[in-house]
Motif scaffolding. Structure first.
Motif, PDB file in Angstrom:
ATOM      1  N   PRO A   4       0.833  -1.204   0.000  1.00  0.00           N
ATOM      2  CA  PRO A   4       0.000   0.000   0.000  1.00  0.00           C
ATOM      3  C   PRO A   4       0.871   1.259   0.000  1.00  0.00           C
ATOM      4  N   GLU A   5       0.345   2.316  -0.579  1.00  0.00           N
ATOM      5  CA  GLU A   5       1.146   3.523  -0.796  1.00  0.00           C
ATOM      6  C   GLU A   5       1.743   4.061   0.496  1.00  0.00           C
ATOM      7  N   ASP A   6       0.964   4.074   1.589  1.00  0.00           N
ATOM      8  CA  ASP A   6       1.494   4.623   2.837  1.00  0.00           C
ATOM      9  C   ASP A   6       2.635   3.773   3.383  1.00  0.00           C
ATOM     10  N   VAL A   7       2.555   2.452   3.179  1.00  0.00           N
ATOM     11  CA  VAL A   7       3.636   1.577   3.638  1.00  0.00           C
ATOM     12  C   VAL A   7       4.869   1.762   2.757  1.00  0.00           C
ATOM     13  N   ALA A  48       9.940   1.671   5.330  1.00  0.00           N
ATOM     14  CA  ALA A  48      10.181   0.629   6.325  1.00  0.00           C
ATOM     15  C   ALA A  48      10.482  -0.701   5.638  1.00  0.00           C
ATOM     16  N   SER A  49      11.106  -1.602   6.356  1.00  0.00           N
ATOM     17  CA  SER A  49      11.413  -2.946   5.849  1.00  0.00           C
ATOM     18  C   SER A  49      10.538  -3.961   6.583  1.00  0.00           C
ATOM     19  N   PRO A  50       9.399  -4.330   6.001  1.00  0.00           N
ATOM     20  CA  PRO A  50       8.499  -5.255   6.693  1.00  0.00           C
ATOM     21  C   PRO A  50       9.137  -6.629   6.872  1.00  0.00           C
ATOM     22  N   ARG A  51       8.741  -7.335   7.944  1.00  0.00           N
ATOM     23  CA  ARG A  51       9.160  -8.708   8.189  1.00  0.00           C
ATOM     24  C   ARG A  51       8.010  -9.633   7.808  1.00  0.00           C
ATOM     25  N   ALA A  52       8.343 -10.807   7.297  1.00  0.00           N
ATOM     26  CA  ALA A  52       7.312 -11.752   6.876  1.00  0.00           C
ATOM     27  C   ALA A  52       7.535 -13.106   7.526  1.00  0.00           C
ATOM     28  N   HIS A  53       6.428 -13.793   7.788  1.00  0.00           N
ATOM     29  CA  HIS A  53       6.504 -15.165   8.281  1.00  0.00           C
ATOM     30  C   HIS A  53       5.285 -15.926   7.804  1.00  0.00           C
ATOM     31  N   LEU A  54       5.336 -17.243   7.895  1.00  0.00           N
ATOM     32  CA  LEU A  54       4.289 -18.136   7.394  1.00  0.00           C
ATOM     33  C   LEU A  54       3.497 -18.675   8.578  1.00  0.00           C
ATOM     34  N   LEU A  55       2.202 -18.392   8.598  1.00  0.00           N
ATOM     35  CA  LEU A  55       1.401 -18.703   9.776  1.00  0.00           C
ATOM     36  C   LEU A  55       1.097 -20.184   9.926  1.00  0.00           C
ATOM     37  N   VAL A  56       0.952 -20.909   8.826  1.00  0.00           N
ATOM     38  CA  VAL A  56       0.667 -22.342   8.940  1.00  0.00           C
ATOM     39  C   VAL A  56       1.949 -23.118   9.207  1.00  0.00           C
ATOM     40  N   ALA A  57       2.985 -22.828   8.457  1.00  0.00           N
ATOM     41  CA  ALA A  57       4.266 -23.486   8.702  1.00  0.00           C
ATOM     42  C   ALA A  57       4.866 -23.068  10.036  1.00  0.00           C
ATOM     43  N   GLY A  58       4.516 -21.861  10.491  1.00  0.00           N
ATOM     44  CA  GLY A  58       5.052 -21.373  11.753  1.00  0.00           C
ATOM     45  C   GLY A  58       6.518 -21.018  11.681  1.00  0.00           C
ATOM     46  N   THR A  59       6.956 -20.521  10.525  1.00  0.00           N
ATOM     47  CA  THR A  59       8.375 -20.214  10.334  1.00  0.00           C
ATOM     48  C   THR A  59       8.542 -18.823   9.749  1.00  0.00           C
ATOM     49  N   PRO A  60       9.712 -18.212   9.949  1.00  0.00           N
ATOM     50  CA  PRO A  60      10.002 -16.964   9.230  1.00  0.00           C
ATOM     51  C   PRO A  60      10.058 -17.243   7.736  1.00  0.00           C
ATOM     52  N   ALA A  61       9.821 -16.209   6.932  1.00  0.00           N
ATOM     53  CA  ALA A  61       9.814 -16.367   5.483  1.00  0.00           C
ATOM     54  C   ALA A  61      11.027 -15.685   4.878  1.00  0.00           C
ATOM     55  N   GLU A  62      11.544 -16.304   3.848  1.00  0.00           N
ATOM     56  CA  GLU A  62      12.635 -15.694   3.085  1.00  0.00           C
ATOM     57  C   GLU A  62      12.054 -14.566   2.235  1.00  0.00           C
ATOM     58  N   THR A  63      12.586 -13.363   2.372  1.00  0.00           N
ATOM     59  CA  THR A  63      12.003 -12.205   1.695  1.00  0.00           C
ATOM     60  C   THR A  63      13.075 -11.434   0.939  1.00  0.00           C
ATOM     61  N   VAL A  64      12.609 -10.714  -0.067  1.00  0.00           N
ATOM     62  CA  VAL A  64      13.442  -9.776  -0.816  1.00  0.00           C
ATOM     63  C   VAL A  64      12.675  -8.466  -0.902  1.00  0.00           C
ATOM     64  N   GLY A  65      13.262  -7.398  -0.416  1.00  0.00           N
ATOM     65  CA  GLY A  65      12.615  -6.099  -0.469  1.00  0.00           C
ATOM     66  C   GLY A  65      13.024  -5.332  -1.713  1.00  0.00           C
ATOM     67  N   ILE A  76       2.805 -10.303   6.939  1.00  0.00           N
ATOM     68  CA  ILE A  76       3.839  -9.278   6.821  1.00  0.00           C
ATOM     69  C   ILE A  76       3.592  -8.244   7.907  1.00  0.00           C
ATOM     70  N   ASP A  77       4.474  -8.204   8.889  1.00  0.00           N
ATOM     71  CA  ASP A  77       4.341  -7.254   9.996  1.00  0.00           C
ATOM     72  C   ASP A  77       4.822  -5.882   9.553  1.00  0.00           C
ATOM     73  N   LEU A  78       3.999  -4.878   9.811  1.00  0.00           N
ATOM     74  CA  LEU A  78       4.351  -3.512   9.454  1.00  0.00           C
ATOM     75  C   LEU A  78       4.952  -2.817  10.664  1.00  0.00           C
ATOM     76  N   PRO A  79       6.108  -2.166  10.514  1.00  0.00           N
ATOM     77  CA  PRO A  79       6.726  -1.479  11.644  1.00  0.00           C
ATOM     78  C   PRO A  79       5.794  -0.409  12.200  1.00  0.00           C
TER      79      PRO A  79
END
Length: 706
Positions: free
Chosen positions: A658-661, A666-683, A703-706
């Motif tokens: 989204p435009e405001d994000v 900011a550099s959002p962090r991502a994780h997978l809710l079913v696998a329960g693991t952090p996700a490999e990301t590229v910003g 994706i957690d927004l700061p």
């Protein structure tokens, strides 16, 4: 302890419950069911709300109302009160369930005016329980007797609301009350047909709707007079074929529940998510619960069955991915087969652990799929499933296969504010449109929006009266000349030299594809570029010696694409969406998806690369973004029960922020809710790319927004 925030005069509780439990008691349950098991199951599933059987056909509390039949196994007990007390100890919200659709012989003898009457003038015996009688929904039984039942339940228990099943009747009723009330309202006799062109049926359709909304208002008023925070919640609503106006329902409801409990016959698992989209089209961000059965829901009515666990998981996952809050329903308090218990507990516990990522505040889809109840009622008639629902389902399947997130749009809500979130609207044979609605669509395109329409869209006004020309002729750039169909053995030539090659992506090796069954002859009223699709007229399909084209090439366009001064418009003058749903021709699905991409003329909100069929949805919450991936890849995709999950992956998920994000840097962090693991990301500027190794049933990229 009283239920949290639900006492008299408390503020609205409606958005608080996330997980619902429903126990529908059968008459002998008070003697046989295990109260402790059910309260413990509510607790360990973290259910924060419940719907419990109270009254109507059978009373499960010590009612004092004559002819309100108490359970014969209840004795001096209070099963409803016992369950309610246990729920309140857990601070759960509670709805009392009533079912007013039948009575026993004693009530029928004392009050024959309560009964539904068939067209021959005979009171209706119940089709499944011959010792019961079917009641009239529009007369004194509901307006008087059930009003007092609801008043008594509210007075005795102060619940958060009353939820009614089968409250709207069981078919047309010809009782004296219905005849008198309808004649007074319309001056006509009750219709003997469901022909949408019959004036009596048209008047009845509107009168019945008005009468049911009057009943809703009556019951809601009684309930609120006792507990202002409570509501009457009818089991009602739906899509284009629903007979109650969803715009009115959306305005009246603070919370509502869809009742597609499981698959039956040939049905895609995305049908559950489709219900969520249809309800949200008029309810907006109000909470929508998705009722699902733990049992088989085929027409043979195996009410004590258990659904195969993968089927339950997939059905519920698609509902959750599309914004539903899960509500399981169990018919009967005695467990004849316990195989559903742990799968439901697992689903609910996962949902509870990830609740903050499931409290959605905004759907980020930019495509809107329009549905029209007027088209269903006045154009579709008895063929509505084929002519109205078929095109909608065709588009739904095509967009799912193309992984294009989308929402449903109600045709009565086409104002600029409602449409501001959309870049593109799809009109799947929306035949009935008023002049005002046509103007709203023209305004949408003038503001830069894209529009894709098919077949007879806008050829009828809002009452179903035919027009001589398209109501959207100016937008389509064509005029109606004639109609053709049903066609046999008709084709379309792929014109690879035309300018609009984007429409033909995936068809590079094709020279000719199959046509549909119905088409319109249209004459351009504005200049068009060379068409990418042209007509090959139908020719004999038997005997085989006659199967050769009489006219192998024409210049007749089978799609019209134009760039207006505002946005882009695509018009298919044939039933491409309806025929896609019927035969699932891959070429048709590609054309539909390509048409949306061309009309949108902007980068996709999310792109998912990898194998298989996925239902993809994108949401924003307070502090996060989520992308849901529901794995529909299975031989049993169109027919339950699912045997097993066939895991697919890996996937690369690229989300446009989204435009405001994006502007925050900011550099959002991502994780997978079913696998329960952090996700490999590229910003990257304005977007984030996430790797999802595998999806078995359902995965959520959070994706957690700061």
């Amino acid at each position: 302890m009283p239920p949290r925030d639900s006492g008299p005069g408390a503020p609205g509780w409606f958005d608080k419950p996330m997980r619902w439990s429903q126990l529908t008691l059968v008459e002998d349950d008070p003697l046989h069911y295990d109260l402790g098991f059910w309260l413990d199951f509510f607790r360990r599933t973290h259910s924060d709300a419940a719907c419990l059987s109270a009254g109507g056909c059978v009373a499960y509390y010590p009612t004092q109302i004559p002819f309100h039949h108490r359970s014969a196994w209840m004795g001096e007990g209070d099963p409803f009160g016992d369950l309610l007390a246990g729920c309140r100890e857990m601070t759960m919200h509670v709805l009392a369930r009533t079912d007013p659709h039948s009575v026993l012989d004693d009530a029928a003898e004392a009050h024959p005016e309560w009964l539904a009457v068939d067209a021959a003038g005979q009171p209706r015996r119940h089709w499944a329980s011959p010792h019961r009688w079917v009641t009239c929904a529009l007369g004194p039984y509901n307006f008087q007797f059930m009003t007092e039942v609801h008043r008594e339940i509210m007075t005795m228990y102060m619940v958060d609301g009353i939820f009614s099943n089968r409250w709207a009747g069981s078919g047309m009723c010809y009782c004296a009350s219905c005849q008198e009330l309808f004649a007074a309202a319309s001056g006509l006799e009750l219709p003997r047909t469901r022909d949408p062109h019959d004036p009596a049926y048209r008047a009845y359709y509107r009168w019945r709707q008005d009468r049911l909304f009057e009943l809703w208002a009556l019951w809601d008023g009684v309930i609120r007079s006792i507990n202002p925070a409570a509501r009457y919640i009818p089991n009602s609503g739906g899509g284009a074929l629903s007979t109650l106006d969803m715009k009115v329902i959306g305005d009246r409801s603070d919370i509502l529940f869809t009742d597609w409990q499981a698959r039956r016959g040939l049905m895609a698992p995305w049908a559950n998510g489709k219900s969520a989209k249809e309800y949200r089209a008029t309810l907006g961000n109000k909470p929508v619960g998705g009722i699902f059965s733990v049992g088989v829901e085929e027409r043979y009515r195996w009410k004590d069955s258990t659904q195969h666990p993968p089927e339950i998981r997939l059905w519920v996952a698609d509902g959750i991915a599309n914004g539903m809050r899960p509500w399981y329903t169990k018919f009967g308090g005695v467990l004849h087969d316990r195989r559903w218990v742990e799968p439901v507990a697992d689903i609910y516990n996962w949902h509870w652990r990830n609740e903050k990522y499931l409290r959605n505040v905004e759907n980020l889809a930019r495509v809107g799929l329009v549905y029209s109840q007027n088209t269903g009622a006045w154009y579709g008639g008895e063929q509505a499933r084929e002519k109205v629902e078929g095109p909608i389902n065709g588009w739904y399947q095509a967009l799912v296969e193309a992984r294009i997130p989308f929402e449903m749009v109600h045709d009565q809500l086409l104002d600029a504010d409602r449409l501001a979130r959309f870049n593109t609207l799809v009109l799947p044979n929306v035949a009935c449109l008023s002049d005002g609605q046509c103007q709203q669509l023209e305004d949408f395109v003038a503001r830069g929006g894209g529009l894709v329409a098919t077949w007879e869209t806008s050829l009828y006004d809002e009452t179903g009266a035919p027009r001589d020309n398209f109501g959207l002729a100016e937008l389509f750039g064509v005029d109606l000349v004639g109609r053709e169909g049903p066609m046999q053995n008709a084709y379309i030539n792929i014109e690879h030299g035309s300018p609009a090659q984007e429409l033909l992506a995936g068809l590079e090796a094709a020279d000719r594809i199959v046509h549909g069954a119905y088409r319109l002859d249209a004459r351009p009223r504005v200049p068009f570029a060379a068409p990418p699709l042209t007509l090959v007229p139908s020719y004999p399909d038997l005997p085989m010696e006659e199967v050769y084209p009489r006219q192998a090439r024409t210049t007749t366009p089978e799609v019209y694409l134009r760039q207006t001064s505002g946005g882009r418009v695509v018009y298919f003058p044939w039933d491409i969406d309806r025929i896609f749903w019927e035969v699932l021709c891959v070429d048709h699905g590609r054309l539909l998806a390509n048409a949306v991409r061309w009309a949108a003329d902007e980068p996709a909100v999310v792109e998912v690369a990898g194998p298989g069929v996925l239902d993809v949805t994108v949401w924003r919450q307070n502090g996060s973004l989520t992308v849901h991936l529901v794995n529909l890849t299975n031989p049993m995709m169109m027919k339950g029960p699912l045997r097993e999950f066939l895991p697919v992956g890996p996937f690369t998920v690229t989300l446009r922020l989204p435009e405001d994000v994006a502007q925050s840097g900011a550099s959002p962090r991502a994780h997978l809710l079913v696998a329960g693991t952090p996700a490999e990301t590229v910003g990257q500027p304005g977007q984030i790319t996430v790797t999802v190794p595998c999806v078995e049933c359902h995965e959520v990229v959070a994706i957690d927004l700061p």
